[in-house]
Write a protein that holds these residues in place. Structure first.
Motif, PDB file in Angstrom:
ATOM      1  N   TRP A 103      -4.255 -17.266  18.478  1.00  0.00           N
ATOM      2  CA  TRP A 103      -2.901 -17.581  19.000  1.00  0.00           C
ATOM      3  C   TRP A 103      -2.283 -18.762  18.028  1.00  0.00           C
ATOM      4  O   TRP A 103      -0.821 -18.914  18.142  1.00  0.00           O
ATOM      5  CB  TRP A 103      -2.820 -17.914  20.755  1.00  0.00           C
ATOM      6  N   THR A 104      -2.361 -19.664  17.071  1.00  0.00           N
ATOM      7  CA  THR A 104      -1.760 -20.995  16.783  1.00  0.00           C
ATOM      8  C   THR A 104      -1.680 -20.511  15.439  1.00  0.00           C
ATOM      9  O   THR A 104      -0.846 -20.978  14.703  1.00  0.00           O
ATOM     10  CB  THR A 104      -3.242 -22.178  16.337  1.00  0.00           C
ATOM     11  N   THR A 105      -1.444 -19.151  14.774  1.00  0.00           N
ATOM     12  CA  THR A 105      -1.450 -19.132  13.194  1.00  0.00           C
ATOM     13  C   THR A 105      -0.268 -17.942  13.878  1.00  0.00           C
ATOM     14  O   THR A 105       0.240 -17.106  14.674  1.00  0.00           O
ATOM     15  CB  THR A 105      -2.725 -18.315  12.967  1.00  0.00           C
ATOM     16  N   ARG A 106       0.047 -17.864  11.778  1.00  0.00           N
ATOM     17  CA  ARG A 106       1.692 -16.771  12.385  1.00  0.00           C
ATOM     18  C   ARG A 106       0.983 -15.639  12.147  1.00  0.00           C
ATOM     19  O   ARG A 106      -0.390 -14.942  11.400  1.00  0.00           O
ATOM     20  CB  ARG A 106       2.301 -17.237  11.226  1.00  0.00           C
ATOM     21  N   PRO A 107       1.682 -14.225  12.074  1.00  0.00           N
ATOM     22  CA  PRO A 107       1.117 -13.472  12.092  1.00  0.00           C
ATOM     23  C   PRO A 107       1.482 -12.876  10.561  1.00  0.00           C
ATOM     24  O   PRO A 107       1.629 -13.690   9.998  1.00  0.00           O
ATOM     25  CB  PRO A 107       2.311 -12.187  12.297  1.00  0.00           C
ATOM     26  N   ARG A 108       0.695 -12.073  10.185  1.00  0.00           N
ATOM     27  CA  ARG A 108       0.665 -11.729   8.881  1.00  0.00           C
ATOM     28  C   ARG A 108       0.063  -9.765   8.207  1.00  0.00           C
ATOM     29  O   ARG A 108      -0.057  -9.423   9.638  1.00  0.00           O
ATOM     30  CB  ARG A 108      -0.664 -12.175   7.853  1.00  0.00           C
ATOM     31  N   GLY A 109       0.512  -9.472   6.841  1.00  0.00           N
ATOM     32  CA  GLY A 109       0.849  -7.888   7.092  1.00  0.00           C
ATOM     33  C   GLY A 109      -0.708  -8.096   6.604  1.00  0.00           C
ATOM     34  O   GLY A 109      -1.576  -8.777   6.095  1.00  0.00           O
ATOM     35  N   TYR A 110      -1.523  -6.566   7.100  1.00  0.00           N
ATOM     36  CA  TYR A 110      -2.841  -6.156   6.887  1.00  0.00           C
ATOM     37  C   TYR A 110      -2.746  -4.463   6.533  1.00  0.00           C
ATOM     38  O   TYR A 110      -2.149  -4.183   6.788  1.00  0.00           O
ATOM     39  CB  TYR A 110      -3.517  -6.104   7.931  1.00  0.00           C
ATOM     40  N   TRP A 111      -3.281  -4.542   5.785  1.00  0.00           N
ATOM     41  CA  TRP A 111      -2.969  -2.979   5.085  1.00  0.00           C
ATOM     42  C   TRP A 111      -4.104  -2.011   4.880  1.00  0.00           C
ATOM     43  O   TRP A 111      -5.576  -2.508   4.915  1.00  0.00           O
ATOM     44  CB  TRP A 111      -3.004  -2.727   3.714  1.00  0.00           C
ATOM     45  N   GLY A 112      -4.334  -0.428   5.652  1.00  0.00           N
ATOM     46  CA  GLY A 112      -5.573   0.150   5.476  1.00  0.00           C
ATOM     47  C   GLY A 112      -6.040   0.060   4.002  1.00  0.00           C
ATOM     48  O   GLY A 112      -5.154   0.287   3.180  1.00  0.00           O
ATOM     49  N   GLN A 113      -6.665   1.552   3.551  1.00  0.00           N
ATOM     50  CA  GLN A 113      -7.204   2.223   2.448  1.00  0.00           C
ATOM     51  C   GLN A 113      -6.295   3.279   1.485  1.00  0.00           C
ATOM     52  O   GLN A 113      -6.217   2.941   0.129  1.00  0.00           O
ATOM     53  CB  GLN A 113      -8.742   2.148   2.734  1.00  0.00           C
ATOM     54  N   GLY A 114      -5.234   3.587   2.902  1.00  0.00           N
ATOM     55  CA  GLY A 114      -4.610   4.650   1.845  1.00  0.00           C
ATOM     56  C   GLY A 114      -5.468   6.194   2.392  1.00  0.00           C
ATOM     57  O   GLY A 114      -6.365   6.488   2.286  1.00  0.00           O
ATOM     58  N   THR A 115      -4.142   6.401   2.571  1.00  0.00           N
ATOM     59  CA  THR A 115      -4.293   8.263   3.036  1.00  0.00           C
ATOM     60  C   THR A 115      -3.859   9.022   2.311  1.00  0.00           C
ATOM     61  O   THR A 115      -2.463   9.337   2.148  1.00  0.00           O
ATOM     62  CB  THR A 115      -4.446   8.689   4.709  1.00  0.00           C
ATOM     63  N   GLN A 116      -4.491  10.094   1.111  1.00  0.00           N
ATOM     64  CA  GLN A 116      -3.516  10.639   0.499  1.00  0.00           C
ATOM     65  C   GLN A 116      -3.088  11.999   1.528  1.00  0.00           C
ATOM     66  O   GLN A 116      -3.508  13.076   2.108  1.00  0.00           O
ATOM     67  CB  GLN A 116      -4.507  11.546  -0.525  1.00  0.00           C
ATOM     68  N   VAL A 117      -1.607  12.654   1.489  1.00  0.00           N
ATOM     69  CA  VAL A 117      -1.036  13.184   1.551  1.00  0.00           C
ATOM     70  C   VAL A 117      -0.610  14.622  -0.056  1.00  0.00           C
ATOM     71  O   VAL A 117       0.140  13.324  -0.366  1.00  0.00           O
ATOM     72  CB  VAL A 117      -0.157  12.949   2.682  1.00  0.00           C
ATOM     73  N   THR A 118      -0.844  15.397   0.431  1.00  0.00           N
ATOM     74  CA  THR A 118      -0.327  16.069  -1.049  1.00  0.00           C
ATOM     75  C   THR A 118       0.108  17.942  -0.302  1.00  0.00           C
ATOM     76  O   THR A 118      -0.213  17.932   0.901  1.00  0.00           O
ATOM     77  CB  THR A 118      -1.440  16.677  -1.438  1.00  0.00           C
TER      78      THR A 118
END
Length: 121
Positions: A103-118
């Motif tokens: 609760w004391t920190t600002r939000p930050r972005g997190y990313w997944g590893q990626g999934t391929q769509v073809t």
């Protein structure tokens, strides 16, 4: 630490459908926006869809009317239902989440590893 894991990518014919899932886990205090980005080699990563904690949705013009983003807050998950897929949708899709780990920190972005769509023509 926070981890985002995607699933649901694969090979599909043009006109077909695919459903991507992403679950966030780890030390999570709260999650604000969640969304999906995609990237093609040689191109800039672009926003596909975003959904706020309150359920407000935004889509890239190129996918509007074909893709639907949703989330399940109880599961810390976000989904992307992709219908009427086109060859141009072929990309590596990344899950994104704006997360506060305490609760004391600002939000930050997190990313997944990626999934391929073809999408085949």
């Amino acid at each position: 630490q926070v981890q985002l894991v995607e699933s649901g990518g694969g090979l599909v014919q043009a006109g077909g459908s695919l459903r991507l899932s992403c679950a966030a886990s780890g030390r999570i205090f709260s999650i604000n926006a969640m969304g999906w980005y995609r990237q093609v080699p040689g191109k800039q990563r672009e926003l596909v869809a975003l959904i706020s904690s309150g359920g407000i949705r935004n889509y890239a013009d190129s996918v509007k009317g074909r893709f639907t983003i949703s989330r399940d807050n109880a599961k810390n998950s976000v989904y992307l239902q992709m219908d009427s897929l086109k060859h141009e949708d072929t990309a590596l899709y990344y899950c994104y989440a704006d997360i506060k780990t305490n609760w004391t920190t600002r939000p930050r972005g997190y990313w997944g590893q990626g999934t391929q769509v073809t999408v085949s023509s």
